[in-house]
Write a protein that holds these residues in place. Structure first.
Motif, short mmCIF file in Angstrom:
data_model
loop_
_atom_site.label_atom_id
_atom_site.label_comp_id
_atom_site.label_asym_id
_atom_site.label_seq_id
_atom_site.Cartn_x
_atom_site.Cartn_y
_atom_site.Cartn_z
N GLU A 100 0.84 -1.19 0.00
CA GLU A 100 0.00 0.00 0.00
C GLU A 100 0.89 1.24 0.00
OE1 GLU A 100 -2.80 1.69 0.12
OE2 GLU A 100 -4.14 0.06 -0.38
N LYS A 101 0.42 2.30 -0.67
CA LYS A 101 1.18 3.53 -0.66
C LYS A 101 1.19 4.12 0.76
CE LYS A 101 -2.62 5.89 -0.15
NZ LYS A 101 -2.91 6.54 1.12
N PRO A 102 2.28 4.80 1.13
CA PRO A 102 3.55 4.95 0.40
C PRO A 102 4.44 3.73 0.59
CG PRO A 102 3.70 6.11 2.48
CD PRO A 102 2.31 5.55 2.42
N ALA A 103 5.39 3.54 -0.31
CA ALA A 103 6.27 2.38 -0.22
C ALA A 103 7.09 2.39 1.06
CB ALA A 103 7.21 2.34 -1.43
N TRP A 167 -3.78 4.31 14.30
CA TRP A 167 -2.40 4.76 14.13
C TRP A 167 -2.32 6.13 13.47
CZ3 TRP A 167 -0.61 5.41 9.10
CH2 TRP A 167 -1.30 4.76 8.09
N TRP A 168 -3.39 6.60 12.82
CA TRP A 168 -3.39 7.96 12.27
C TRP A 168 -3.15 8.98 13.39
CZ3 TRP A 168 -7.27 9.46 7.90
CH2 TRP A 168 -7.19 8.53 6.86
N ALA A 169 -3.79 8.76 14.53
CA ALA A 169 -3.67 9.71 15.65
C ALA A 169 -2.32 9.65 16.30
CB ALA A 169 -4.77 9.43 16.68
N LEU A 179 0.13 14.62 4.08
CA LEU A 179 1.24 14.60 3.13
C LEU A 179 1.82 13.20 2.96
CD1 LEU A 179 3.06 17.94 4.01
CD2 LEU A 179 1.67 17.43 1.99
N SER A 180 1.58 12.32 3.93
CA SER A 180 2.05 10.94 3.81
C SER A 180 0.95 9.98 3.38
CB SER A 180 2.63 10.48 5.15
OG SER A 180 3.79 11.19 5.48
N LEU A 181 -0.31 10.27 3.78
CA LEU A 181 -1.39 9.34 3.52
C LEU A 181 -2.14 9.63 2.23
CD1 LEU A 181 -0.80 8.88 6.59
CD2 LEU A 181 -3.23 8.46 6.87
N PHE A 182 -2.35 10.91 1.91
CA PHE A 182 -3.19 11.29 0.78
C PHE A 182 -2.39 11.88 -0.38
CE2 PHE A 182 -7.49 13.46 -0.35
CZ PHE A 182 -7.93 12.30 -0.97
#
Length: 344
Positions: A100-103, A167-169, A179-182
């Motif tokens: 899954e992105k990001p690598a 884990w987002w929180a 900037l890392s997820l979307f």
């Protein structure tokens, strides 16, 4: 595994959280390309439930599955910070990888993965699902005939009212959130359009408007490319209506993707999605993403079999993470030293 060209890939999936069902349904829908042979999650009971549903044995960790001789490839649907170490472990075990992105969290880690895959003759592919529909395919096919590209705008917005996974929180402001997820989705499209060129300059602003997480949830990115081409990206977790719009400005006209699916050239519709893909695309859940994940499995199988494909792999995937490094660095430089914004 030497007969891989004439049979489905045997895939083991790690991570049974929110995005996993999209991958698993896609594997089930493409029996000519892939077959699920194992699932793993640190929540073993969850892994067992998923494994029972899809007819695969369950394990607690990636390592438990890597010794399985029948596994050709590992699909990683785990939190971002685990991607690099898990992908490296799978590659060293001789498995192809779809992550899954990001690598990886950093360009350095992504480059190490690309080198490992190359050295072992394996495929390292990244799940940039939004590449895999007809509108984007037609953009690629038509660009050479449209003359000089001047600029590109991408706007991808949604409303997430708080973390969509625990884990987002937990991500610190310096780790990056949107900037890392979307951003990888939007920047992958920019990279696809700009080809082999990397931007000569990158400028980013980011802000946190919600208090449910520590990282930024709104960002604007401007990039300058060779040939005086420009690209801008707006991403947001704060919009009440979903936006997915990509506009390419050529000397000869405007090529635009609306709702991620409808392609227009100078206002003339040239691609419409199949019936049922778009319901109310401005609402969450108003657009089916099934075809993206199924297309991704098809393209991953082509990559593993050494056929022409549309997956971002190896060094191309690492280039994207290096670009995200630059974007995050610019956003941090243009924000407060200790956080994206003061506490709300």
């Amino acid at each position: 595994m030497n007969d891989i060209a004439s049979r489905p890939l045997n895939i083991a999936m790690v991570g049974c959280g929110r995005i996993s069902l999209s991958h698993l349904d896609a594997i089930a829908a493409r029996p000519q390309d892939a077959r699920l042979v194992a699932v793993a999650d640190r929540d073993l009971e969850l892994a067992r439930q998923v494994g029972e549903r899809f007819g695969a044995p369950a394990y607690a960790t990636l390592e438990d599955m890597l010794d399985l001789a029948e596994v050709d490839a590992v699909l990683l649907a785990t939190p971002n910070h685990l991607h690099a170490v898990q992908a490296m472990a799978a590659l060293k075990a001789g498995k192809h990888v779809l992550v899954e992105k990001p690598a990886a969290e950093t360009g350095e880690d992504a480059l190490a993965l690309a080198r490992e895959a190359e050295a072992r003759g394996l495929v390292l592919a990244v799940g940039h699902t939004f590449r895999h529909n007809e509108a984007v395919r037609q953009v690629e096919a038509r660009m050479p005939s449209l003359g000089r590209l001047l600029s590109l705008e991408v706007s991808m917005c949604v409303r997430w009212d708080g973390p969509q996974a625990p884990w987002w929180a937990e991500r610190k402001a310096q780790d990056g959130l949107i900037l890392s997820l979307f951003a990888p989705h939007a920047l992958d499209f920019v990279q696809l359009v700009m080809g082999a060129d990397d931007p000569v300059r990158v400028y980013a602003e980011a802000a946190r408007l919600q208090s449910g997480w520590q990282g930024e949830d709104e960002a604007m990115i401007v990039m300058a490319y060779p040939g005086r081409r420009m690209a801008s990206v707006h991403i947001s977790y704060n919009q009440p209506t979903v936006q997915d719009r990509k506009t390419l400005y050529f000397e000869t006209g405007i090529l635009e993707i609306e709702h991620g699916e409808i392609l227009r050239w100078n206002d003339e519709v040239i691609v419409m999605p199949p019936t049922g893909v778009l319901g109310d695309p401005r609402k969450l859940g108003g657009r089916s993403l099934t075809h993206y994940f199924e297309g991704q499995i098809e393209e991953f199988a082509k990559a593993v079999r050494g056929r022409p494909h549309r997956m971002p792999t190896g060094y191309d995937a690492a280039r994207l993470i290096a670009l995200i490094d630059r974007v995050r660095a610019s956003a941090r430089a243009n924000s407060a030293a200790d956080s994206i914004d003061p506490p709300l």
